[in-house]
Design an enzyme around this catalytic site. Structure first.
Site, PDB file in Angstrom:
ATOM      1  N   HIS A   1       0.863  -1.193   0.000  1.00 17.98           N
ATOM      2  CA  HIS A   1       0.000   0.000   0.000  1.00 17.98           C
ATOM      3  C   HIS A   1       0.898   1.241   0.000  1.00 17.98           C
ATOM      4  O   HIS A   1       1.968   1.241   0.628  1.00 17.98           O
ATOM      5  CB  HIS A   1      -0.911  -0.020   1.227  1.00 17.98           C
TER       6      HIS A   1
ATOM      7  N   GLU B   1      -4.099   2.577  -7.257  1.00 12.79           N
ATOM      8  CA  GLU B   1      -4.483   3.652  -6.348  1.00 12.79           C
ATOM      9  C   GLU B   1      -3.596   4.878  -6.578  1.00 12.79           C
ATOM     10  O   GLU B   1      -2.495   4.960  -6.021  1.00 12.79           O
ATOM     11  CB  GLU B   1      -4.329   3.203  -4.895  1.00 12.79           C
TER      12      GLU B   1
END
Ligand code: PGA
Length: 218
Positions: free
Chosen positions: A96, A145
């Protein structure tokens, strides 16, 4: 009809008590999700208690972890390893952008973690911020993302999302999710894109009613 993957990433939020309240509230409003996999990624600490509740009440929810140690068991103080996670989760988020930024996670570490997860039968979901982030071999799911869309309320445009997702799919045999300011209002503009197989939801997943609505409208 493609099966959609909807993931809630709680990040470092909620207490154990609040996580169980979330689950109870979610199960009160959640309708059966046809052709959708709904996955929640809570902090490590809450995995056992949520696992127990999901089993006990046969809730239509799967669990994922937000990270995995790049080491197996051993002298690695503070780490949670894959064998430990495997008892509770089928999925794990890897790389992430918050881990890359705040915990110096490099592409090499991401690759090590992906290999380890795959060797244990845990499905890795690799987060990338664009086409320049390397995707380790055999990664089954990628979450695209863009940094500027995370937690800002400014999601990527569907056109750009489709362009990047299709480019990722050209070079990798994987599913692609979109993440970044997804809400129940905009989720369908992403899940209706031909190259998008689901969404990774941060802030909006903390509210069980909103998260359930995202699942319904996806
Ligand atoms: P956000 O976070 O939905 O709050 O933008 C997404 C993510 O970081 O996975």
């Amino acid at each position: 009809m493609k099966e959609l993957i909807i993931i809630g990433n709680w990040k470092s939020n909620l207490t154990a008590k609040e996580s169980v309240e979330w689950l109870l509230e979610y199960s009160n409003v959640q309708k059966e999700a046809v052709n959708k996999k709904i996955i929640v990624c809570p902090p490590f600490l809450f995995l056992p208690i949520l696992f127990e509740h999901i089993q006990k009440y046969s809730l239509p929810l799967l669990l994922g972890a937000q990270d995995i140690s790049r080491f197996n068991e051993g002298a690695y103080t503070g780490e949670v390893n894959g064998k430990q996670l495997k008892e509770f989760v089928k999925y794990v988020l890897i790389g992430h952008s918050e881990r890359r930024q705040n915990f110096h996670e490099t592409d090499e570490i991401v690759e090590q973690k992906v290999k380890l997860a795959l060797s244990l039968g845990i499905i890795p979901i690799v987060c990338v911020s664009g086409v320049n982030t390397p995707i380790p071999n055999n990664t089954p799911i990628v979450a695209y993302e863009p940094i500027e869309a995370i937690g800002t309320g400014n999601p990527q445009t569907p056109e750009q999302t489709e362009q990047i997702a299709s480019e990722i799919k050209k070079n990798n045999k994987c599913l692609v999710l979109y993440g970044g300011s997804v809400t129940s209002e905009n989720v369908h503009t992403f899940t209706s894109l031909p190259s998008i197989d689901g969404v990774l939801v941060g802030g909006s997943s903390l509210n069980p009613i909103e998260f359930s609505t995202i699942g319904e409208r996806a």
